[in-house]
Design an enzyme around this catalytic site. Structure first.
Site, PDB file in Angstrom:
ATOM      1  CB  SER A  89      -0.992  -0.068   1.317  1.00 42.75           C
ATOM      2  OG  SER A  89      -0.043   0.264   2.386  1.00 42.75           O
ATOM      3  CE  LYS A  90      -0.850   8.115  -0.016  1.00 45.33           C
ATOM      4  NZ  LYS A  90       0.276   8.751   0.571  1.00 45.33           N
ATOM      5  NE  ARG A  91      -2.572   3.476   5.439  1.00 38.83           N
ATOM      6  CZ  ARG A  91      -3.170   2.237   5.777  1.00 38.83           C
ATOM      7  NH1 ARG A  91      -2.272   1.557   6.710  1.00 38.83           N
ATOM      8  NH2 ARG A  91      -4.106   1.795   4.985  1.00 38.83           N
ATOM      9  N   GLY A 107       4.995   2.588   1.284  1.00 39.90           N
ATOM     10  CA  GLY A 107       5.875   3.460   1.084  1.00 39.90           C
ATOM     11  C   GLY A 107       6.087   4.394   1.827  1.00 39.90           C
ATOM     12  CG  ASP A 108       3.460   7.709   2.407  1.00 34.50           C
ATOM     13  OD1 ASP A 108       4.088   7.971   1.260  1.00 34.50           O
ATOM     14  OD2 ASP A 108       2.217   7.690   2.534  1.00 34.50           O
TER      15      ASP A 108
END
Ligand code: GLU
Length: 530
Positions: free
Chosen positions: A269-271, A273-274
């Site tokens: 998920s994008k999370r 990556g962050d």
């Protein structure tokens, strides 16, 4: 083949992989690759998403044969090159109704008039009985539709009201036998499926299922590769092909497994990556709230490296080769070698690919990419590749060939082009600061005095100014004087680069020259004490 994204936001790297596999498969077989925009759900439309998708595909070199014009716009009118236009489903809205009506005429679908309140009430009643409500063969005869209303009432409502839909009439207790290119044979009993809405009178638009099947048919799609989240829809899609009488030309399907988190389990998920500092989007994206997400492009990845890395996430060539150009991927790709299991994404491997591609690039190519970074940091780059090497540190100016020399020297240490700057900023300007703990350790008056004398000696040295010759001369001079080699060298290095680690002193000197050597020695003396 086609890639059929919905413009509901930026394309996730998993979406790019889907597009890539479709592209590779199509190109390998001399087929065409179409981009179709599935924008029938206007509630989920995100401005800029369509442009983003096209730019991202273009950056990756996944260029559609049909669907996008030379200016990067979705094609709206048919031509020889784009015979299936328009490619935006919202602009094809006139096409779908007749297909939905055809299903009704043949008994495969029906009109449903239930209001959202009716459905809400049915849902609540089912919950009260400890069940979940589904609009299906069991419930449809107690709901408000053309199967339960009289033909006259049905006609009246069709004419006078607009809040109705067309639903697929899923047959009872029928086994749907399907084949997936990755997962093999699958069977599902229709009793587990519901009567999906196909078309909505309220906005006169089809839902995903109808539009997708009709368009794949009209666009003559022969194989569909898509994410595994669409596998549950496959039985309905098979039933639709049957209901339309299109079974002969039904595409073959392949459902790709998810990309998984680098650590732990679950979908990437994008999370993730962050949290871990890697991009999950091909290009930077700024959402409506102004929050920016990293993009591979802006983070300095080469598109070839990104594409190669993505191709290997879930596919392998059957041997241990890892580096493939797009053309080589087109040759080597095969559905048989696409794995069933989810592919764990490894951000370090993504970097490894970039480093490999960086090493494969010529010094001039890398220099061309590096120059704008230098210029943005206030270093002027002058001349051409045929011009002589020169520098003027006082004017923050170096020649192009000087930059090329630096690139050749430090190429092996870099993962990204921007690393050339962070690895050796002191090859472009005198250090502005000196690492405190290195100063504390190595900056002694007696070392400086000796180091300065060594610099003066080098200034009077008349031999060739190559790293090798300069290194030998400097060492011999220090050794000949029986000075403490390590201490003098560390002091020199601190004055030249601002720290006690980094490139070799001889390498630095070979670039910056005698004059700058003396000037940096003097400057360090001023700043750190002599
Ligand atoms: N519009 C769907 C999506 O956004 C396409 C699914 C398919 O390829 O059938 O993923």
């Amino acid at each position: 083949m086609r890639f059929a994204p919905s413009p509901t936001g930026p394309l996730h790297m998993g979406g790019v992989r889907t597009a890539l596999y479709n592209y590779l498969f199509a190109k390998q077989r001399g087929g065409d690759f179409i981009l179709r925009i599935e924008d029938t759900d206007s509630n989920r439309f995100v401005p800029g998403a369509e442009e983003y998708i096209i730019e991202a595909l273009n950056w990756c070199g996944i260029v559609p044969d049909e669907g996008v014009d030379a200016d990067g716009r979705v094609v709206e009118t048919a031509s020889d090159r784009h015979p299936h236009a328009p490619y935006r489903q919202s602009q094809r809205r006139g096409i779908y109704r007749k297909y939905a009506e055809q299903l009704i005429a043949n008994g495969y679908a029906y009109y449903a008039f239930d209001s959202s309140e009716d459905l809400e009430a049915a849902r609540a009643a089912a919950e009260g009985r400890g069940e979940t409500f589904t609009y299906n063969q069991k419930s449809r005869l107690s709901l408000c539709n053309s199967l339960t209303l009289s033909p006259e009432e049905t006609q009246r409502r069709l004419k006078e009201t607009t809040n109705w839909t067309i639903r697929f009439k899923m047959p009872e207790n029928t086994v749907v036998a399907m084949d997936d290119m990755i997962r093999g044979h699958i069977e599902v009993n229709t009793d587990t499926l519901d009567d999906k809405v196909l078309w909505k009178r309220a906005d006169e638009l089809p839902t995903y299922h109808l539009a997708n099947i009709v368009d794949d048919h009209l666009m003559e799609i022969t194989e569909v590769i898509r994410g595994e989240e669409w596998l549950p829809s496959l039985p309905l899609h098979y039933m639709l092909y049957k209901a339309f009488g299109w079974e002969e030309t039904r595409p073959r399907f392949a459902h790709l497994s998810l990309l998984l988190k680098p650590v732990g389990n679950g979908k990437l998920s994008k999370r993730d990556g962050d949290k871990m500092g890697f991009p999950v989007f091909p290009l930077r994206w700024v959402n409506a709230e102004g929050e920016a997400s990293h993009g591979y492009r802006e983070d300095g990845y080469f598109p070839e490296a990104f594409v190669n890395m993505l191709a290997m996430l879930g596919w392998n060539p059957g041997d241990d080769r890892e580096l493939f150009s797009m053309d080589e991927l087109i040759q080597a790709f095969s559905m048989e070698k696409v794995q069933k299991a989810g592919a764990k994404f490894n951000p370090d491997k993504a970097k490894w690919f970039n480093k490999e591609y960086l090493r494969m690039k010529s010094d001039e190519e890398l220099t061309d990419l590096f120059v704008p970074i230098l210029e943005a940091d206030g270093i002027k780059v002058t001349g051409c590749y045929k011009c002589p090497v020169s520098h003027d540190f006082a004017a923050s100016s170096v020649s192009k060939n000087y930059v090329k020399g630096v690139v050749a020297l430090i190429k092996e240490r870099a993962t990204f082009v921007a690393d050339f700057w962070t690895i050796a900023p002191y090859l472009f300007k005198a250090p502005q600061e000196y690492v405190e703990k290195d100063v504390a350790k190595f900056w002694k008056e007696e070392n400086y005095t000796l180091a300065y004398k060594a610099a003066e000696h080098m200034a009077s040295y008349e031999g060739p100014w190559t790293a090798e010759a300069v290194g030998t001369e400097l060492e011999e001079f220090i050794r000949g004087n029986e000075w403490p080699m390590g201490k003098v060298m560390n002091c020199l290095r601190l004055a030249l680069s601002g720290a006690s680690s980094g490139l070799g002193i001889a390498d630095i000197l070979s670039f910056i020259g005698k004059e700058e050597f003396l000037s940096r020695m003097a400057r360090a003396g001023e700043k750190l004490g002599k």
